[in-house]
Design an enzyme around this catalytic site. Sequence first.
Site, PDB file in Angstrom:
ATOM      1  N   GLU A  61       0.840  -1.208   0.000  1.00  0.00           N
ATOM      2  CA  GLU A  61       0.000   0.000   0.000  1.00  0.00           C
ATOM      3  C   GLU A  61       0.870   1.251   0.000  1.00  0.00           C
ATOM      4  O   GLU A  61       1.988   1.234   0.504  1.00  0.00           O
ATOM      5  CB  GLU A  61      -0.904   0.007   1.247  1.00  0.00           C
ATOM      6  CG  GLU A  61      -2.329  -0.473   0.991  1.00  0.00           C
ATOM      7  CD  GLU A  61      -3.170   0.516   0.172  1.00  0.00           C
ATOM      8  OE1 GLU A  61      -2.608   1.407  -0.500  1.00  0.00           O
ATOM      9  OE2 GLU A  61      -4.395   0.390   0.205  1.00  0.00           O
ATOM     10  N   ASP A 119      -4.832   5.317   5.864  1.00  0.00           N
ATOM     11  CA  ASP A 119      -5.391   6.522   6.488  1.00  0.00           C
ATOM     12  C   ASP A 119      -6.464   6.059   7.489  1.00  0.00           C
ATOM     13  O   ASP A 119      -6.142   5.636   8.589  1.00  0.00           O
ATOM     14  CB  ASP A 119      -5.933   7.391   5.342  1.00  0.00           C
ATOM     15  CG  ASP A 119      -6.462   8.739   5.779  1.00  0.00           C
ATOM     16  OD1 ASP A 119      -6.716   8.929   6.970  1.00  0.00           O
ATOM     17  OD2 ASP A 119      -6.635   9.625   4.930  1.00  0.00           O
TER      18      ASP A 119
HETATM   19  P1  IMP Z   1      -8.167   4.813   3.821  1.00  0.00           P
HETATM   20  O1  IMP Z   1      -9.224   3.885   3.306  1.00  0.00           O
HETATM   21  O2  IMP Z   1      -8.771   6.033   4.450  1.00  0.00           O
HETATM   22  O3  IMP Z   1      -7.178   4.152   4.725  1.00  0.00           O
HETATM   23  O4  IMP Z   1      -7.433   5.404   2.574  1.00  0.00           O
HETATM   24  C1  IMP Z   1      -6.427   4.752   1.920  1.00  0.00           C
HETATM   25  C2  IMP Z   1      -6.269   5.278   0.506  1.00  0.00           C
HETATM   26  O5  IMP Z   1      -6.574   6.680   0.453  1.00  0.00           O
HETATM   27  C3  IMP Z   1      -4.827   5.160   0.053  1.00  0.00           C
HETATM   28  O6  IMP Z   1      -4.623   3.951  -0.649  1.00  0.00           O
HETATM   29  C4  IMP Z   1      -4.648   6.388  -0.813  1.00  0.00           C
HETATM   30  O7  IMP Z   1      -4.933   6.064  -2.149  1.00  0.00           O
HETATM   31  C5  IMP Z   1      -5.656   7.405  -0.320  1.00  0.00           C
HETATM   32  N1  IMP Z   1      -5.045   8.457   0.536  1.00  0.00           N
HETATM   33  C6  IMP Z   1      -5.127   8.583   1.883  1.00  0.00           C
HETATM   34  N2  IMP Z   1      -4.442   9.653   2.334  1.00  0.00           N
HETATM   35  C7  IMP Z   1      -3.885  10.225   1.241  1.00  0.00           C
HETATM   36  C8  IMP Z   1      -3.015  11.371   1.050  1.00  0.00           C
HETATM   37  O8  IMP Z   1      -2.577  12.087   1.980  1.00  0.00           O
HETATM   38  N3  IMP Z   1      -2.660  11.636  -0.236  1.00  0.00           N
HETATM   39  C9  IMP Z   1      -3.084  10.870  -1.292  1.00  0.00           C
HETATM   40  N4  IMP Z   1      -3.879   9.791  -1.164  1.00  0.00           N
HETATM   41  C10 IMP Z   1      -4.286   9.471   0.096  1.00  0.00           C
END
Ligand code: IMP
Length: 175
Positions: free
Chosen positions: A96, A100
């Site tokens: 990954e 986030d």
């Molecule tokens: P989660 O489902 O919130 O954990 O998000 C994960 C996905 O969100 C990652 O695979 C990224 O593609 C995108 N993402 C999360 N934070 C960022 C950031 O700061 N910049 C760019 N993409 C992000």
Amino acid sequence: MKEKLKVVIPEEDLKSKVSSLALQISNDYRGKELVLICNLKGAIIFLADLMRKITVPVSIDFIATSSYNGMETDGDVRIIKDLKMDIRDRNILIVEDIVDTGYTLDYIIKYLSLHKPRDIKVCTLLDKKSKRQIEVPIHYTGFVVDDVFLVGYGLDYNEKYRELEYIAELSLERE
Ligand code: IMP
Ligand code: MG
């Protein structure tokens, strides 16, 4: 709005971190074969660099998920591109770019588990730990990062900035 970039992780730091992660992974999987599964598109640069430093045999496959719009996630994750490989009884390492809230990774782990791999582990370049909404297992972490929006080295803002050699914080300023 004007897009402003500030370097957060320079190229050299990314390089040495990728090498040390690859060394750790190579030691842990000695004598085994490994399938790296990359969640498109953000993790492709990391995958390409990491796989060339890993010294055990690897194969790769890709999935793609969707849930992000600009800077916000809504937690509603969908698979928009499926695996090609049969991963039954294989050792899987999910690669990954950034974790986030954890919703994406949680969904991917549950989804891949349905295919009955031998083992699933996770390697993420970046961990935005303070944003976590759901607990997810991470076995290899590059950098723990602050809650700011990051671009570069594969990460995008509306499909821009993936090609940067470094990771930068993006801020939007009134013109
Ligand atoms: P989660 O489902 O919130 O954990 O998000 C994960 C996905 O969100 C990652 O695979 C990224 O593609 C995108 N993402 C999360 N934070 C960022 C950031 O700061 N910049 C760019 N993409 C992000
Ligand atoms: Mg993304």
